[in-house]
Design an enzyme around this catalytic site. Structure first.
Site, PDB file in Angstrom:
ATOM      1  N   ASP A 188      13.206 -10.991  -8.859  1.00  0.00           N
ATOM      2  CA  ASP A 188      13.539 -11.223 -10.258  1.00  0.00           C
ATOM      3  C   ASP A 188      15.039 -11.189 -10.573  1.00  0.00           C
ATOM      4  OD1 ASP A 188      12.690 -11.622 -13.027  1.00  0.00           O
ATOM      5  OD2 ASP A 188      13.405  -9.601 -13.377  1.00  0.00           O
ATOM      6  N   ASP A 232      12.806 -17.421  -8.175  1.00  0.00           N
ATOM      7  CA  ASP A 232      11.650 -16.951  -7.391  1.00  0.00           C
ATOM      8  C   ASP A 232      10.551 -18.010  -7.400  1.00  0.00           C
ATOM      9  OD1 ASP A 232      13.119 -14.597  -7.269  1.00  0.00           O
ATOM     10  OD2 ASP A 232      11.948 -13.567  -8.810  1.00  0.00           O
ATOM     11  N   ARG A 233      10.474 -18.746  -8.524  1.00  0.00           N
ATOM     12  CA  ARG A 233       9.425 -19.763  -8.638  1.00  0.00           C
ATOM     13  C   ARG A 233       9.720 -20.969  -7.750  1.00  0.00           C
ATOM     14  NH1 ARG A 233       9.054 -19.619 -15.187  1.00  0.00           N
ATOM     15  NH2 ARG A 233       7.255 -18.253 -15.410  1.00  0.00           N
ATOM     16  N   ILE A 287       4.223 -20.179 -11.685  1.00  0.00           N
ATOM     17  CA  ILE A 287       3.643 -20.520 -10.393  1.00  0.00           C
ATOM     18  C   ILE A 287       2.182 -20.107 -10.427  1.00  0.00           C
ATOM     19  CG2 ILE A 287       3.593 -19.855  -7.929  1.00  0.00           C
ATOM     20  CD1 ILE A 287       5.839 -21.859  -8.658  1.00  0.00           C
ATOM     21  N   LEU A 307       6.509 -12.447  -8.087  1.00  0.00           N
ATOM     22  CA  LEU A 307       7.094 -13.142  -6.937  1.00  0.00           C
ATOM     23  C   LEU A 307       8.350 -12.431  -6.445  1.00  0.00           C
ATOM     24  CD1 LEU A 307       6.888 -16.741  -8.447  1.00  0.00           C
ATOM     25  CD2 LEU A 307       5.304 -15.733  -6.787  1.00  0.00           C
ATOM     26  N   CYS A 355       1.071 -22.662 -27.286  1.00  0.00           N
ATOM     27  CA  CYS A 355       2.304 -21.866 -27.442  1.00  0.00           C
ATOM     28  C   CYS A 355       2.618 -21.719 -28.941  1.00  0.00           C
ATOM     29  CB  CYS A 355       3.466 -22.526 -26.707  1.00  0.00           C
ATOM     30  SG  CYS A 355       5.018 -21.629 -26.997  1.00  0.00           S
ATOM     31  N   GLN A 372      12.611  -9.584 -26.406  1.00  0.00           N
ATOM     32  CA  GLN A 372      13.597  -8.797 -25.646  1.00  0.00           C
ATOM     33  C   GLN A 372      15.008  -8.868 -26.217  1.00  0.00           C
ATOM     34  OE1 GLN A 372      13.076  -9.402 -21.267  1.00  0.00           O
ATOM     35  NE2 GLN A 372      11.317 -10.634 -21.881  1.00  0.00           N
ATOM     36  N   CYS A 382       0.598 -18.517 -22.911  1.00  0.00           N
ATOM     37  CA  CYS A 382       0.479 -19.735 -22.088  1.00  0.00           C
ATOM     38  C   CYS A 382      -0.248 -19.469 -20.765  1.00  0.00           C
ATOM     39  CB  CYS A 382       1.842 -20.387 -21.861  1.00  0.00           C
ATOM     40  SG  CYS A 382       2.998 -19.409 -20.893  1.00  0.00           S
ATOM     41  N   ASN A 404      15.257   8.798 -27.936  1.00  0.00           N
ATOM     42  CA  ASN A 404      15.575   8.062 -26.707  1.00  0.00           C
ATOM     43  C   ASN A 404      14.907   8.723 -25.500  1.00  0.00           C
ATOM     44  OD1 ASN A 404      17.099   6.213 -28.024  1.00  0.00           O
ATOM     45  ND2 ASN A 404      19.060   7.236 -27.628  1.00  0.00           N
TER      46      ASN A 404
END
Ligand code: B12
Length: 378
Positions: free
Chosen positions: A134, A140-141, A158, A169, A198, A220, A243, A280
């Site tokens: 990653d 990686d794909r 993938i 992966l 989507c 994120q 998806c 935290n």
């Protein structure tokens, strides 16, 4: 020693250390991927989480000059959990995407690659290797696709015939000239289910994603979430599986092979309201081992707040008011204002008006005004 023999032994050893699929490819330049990356860059479709220059991402020898081949590995993960906790009115829950279930997959795959590396070095003492999962430069794909681990689906994932796309992966560059596997046939045909499903239209055409619109990316980010996406993220706290969930290749695919990748239901589908108050330290202790925590507490808490607004969760009004008034982070105060506007009770309206008088951050003021306006309009 014959390469074929070594390759067979590696395949057999990989199975014993929890690698579900393995493939081999050359260390040749990824020419087509280079073009794809250029195109993605031109269109500003990238997420910004990708590492390295286009050359580093597509020319393995820039990463390991001795590279002759690449071993691609896939580790299957679950798509369903036993005893899914159900959120109810008054006690709503959020969801972490499947790629965040169990321990951080970077750790799980890194351990396997380390073991594989040790095994190869025992067999070939002058082997040179470099592994990544990653966070490395290579796609990686693209490696997995060329090594025949799976085909590259229209949802950009993938897809393996055995485990669907619910696989992590990783790869290992080596100076050993392994015999390459052949890529497998595309399996999407004229299916467009993922494009249609989507929620944000992020899959612009089969195989191509505008990451800036992808909910997995948006969950994120650390800033204000653009208004257009706020109701669309629903109760997602990290990542998005839509998806993949709708993909016919994933029907019935639910791999429970690795204990460490099993989800803890209370963590991957946590109660929303208690998450508003995590320190935290508490956040790290509870969620720190999950891949979904890598961006820290702030984006997750922002998403918790938006999810409460999405549910119009009246019992969260007092908590949201306290946050809107006291939290030092503008994104958190402003998101709380948006959610209070969505919930729309009289108490929320009054609190928004008062808070607006005291607020000195322009963006938060804007959110408060918008929330008040939306309440009047409804
Ligand atoms: Co991510 N992510 N990610 N991710 N991500 C990785 C791709 C990876 C490989 C991590 C890992 O396991 N090591 C896995 C994928 C495993 C798999 O494919 N089976 C992964 C996962 C699990 C996810 C999520 C499922 C997590 C989640 O939320 N549940 C989602 C899936 C969203 C999706 O892609 N549909 C997710 C989301 C993201 C965001 C944050 C959105 C970004 C952008 C994703 C994207 O580009 N599609 C993201 C990134 C940046 C990455 C990362 C770090 C780089 C990917 C990258 O370079 N993207 C990789 C790890 C790595 O590779 N180092 C993980 C740029 C594009 C151009 O490259 O996707 O690798 P690519 O390219 C393939 C296809 O997109 C396609 O060909 C490439 C080769 O197969 N393609 C095509 C690209 N352009 C074009 C153009 C045309 C015309 C065509 C036909 C095809």
């Amino acid at each position: 020693m014959k390469i074929e023999e070594l390759q067979k032994d590696i395949q057999a050893y990989a199975k014993t250390i929890g690698i579900d699929k393995i493939g081999f490819t050359t260390a040749d330049i990824f020419t087509e991927m280079k073009e794809r990356l250029r195109r993605q860059q031109e269109l500003q479709y990238q997420s910004g989480f990708e590492k390295g220059s286009i050359e580093e991402r597509t020319e393995p020898q820039r990463l390991l000059p001795e590279s002759k081949s690449i071993i691609s590995i896939a580790v299957a993960y679950p798509s369903r959990m036993e005893k899914t906790p159900r959120g109810t009115k008054g006690d709503r829950r959020g969801i972490f995407a499947r790629a965040s279930w169990g321990i951080d997959y970077h750790v799980a795959l890194r351990e396997r690659l380390d073991k594989l590396g040790e095994y190869i070095k025992k067999r070939v003492p002058d082997a040179v290797i470099k592994s990544m999962v990653d966070t490395g430069e290579l796609s990686d794909r693209a490696v997995a696709e060329r090594a025949g681990v799976g085909f590259s689906g229209k949802n950009t994932s993938i897809i393996t015939k055995e485990y669907g796309s619910f696989v992590y992966l990783g790869e290992m560059l080596t100076n050993i000239p392994f015999i390459p596997d052949s890529p497998i046939e595309d399996g999407c045909g004229d299916c467009t289910i993922c494009l249609d499903a989507c929620p944000t239209g992020a899959i612009v055409q089969g195989g191509q994603l505008n990451a800036q619109r992808c909910i997995a990316f948006l969950t994120q980010t650390k800033d204000f979430l653009p208004e257009e996406f706020r109701t669309k993220i629903g109760n997602r706290l990290y990542g998005c599986d839509t998806c993949q969930q709708v993909c016919p290749w994933n029907r019935g695919k639910d791999s429970h092979f690795h204990k460490e990748l099993e989800p803890e239901p209370e963590l991957v589908k946590p109660r929303l309201k208690p998450m508003l108050h995590l320190s935290n330290r508490e956040f790290k202790e509870k969620f720190g081992h999950m891949s979904g925590s890598w961006r820290g507490k702030k984006p997750i808490q922002r998403n918790v707040i938006l999810a409460l607004g999405h549910y119009k969760e009246v019992t969260a009004v007092d908590d949201l008011i306290a946050i809107m008034k006291n939290d030092p982070r503008p994104v958190i105060r402003g998101s709380a204002a948006w959610s209070l506007g969505k919930i729309g009770t009289d108490v929320a309206r009054e609190a928004l008006s008062h808070a607006l008088e005291k607020e000195d951050d322009e963006q938060v003021q804007y959110e408060m005004e918008n929330a008040l306006f939306a309440m009047t309009a409804n």
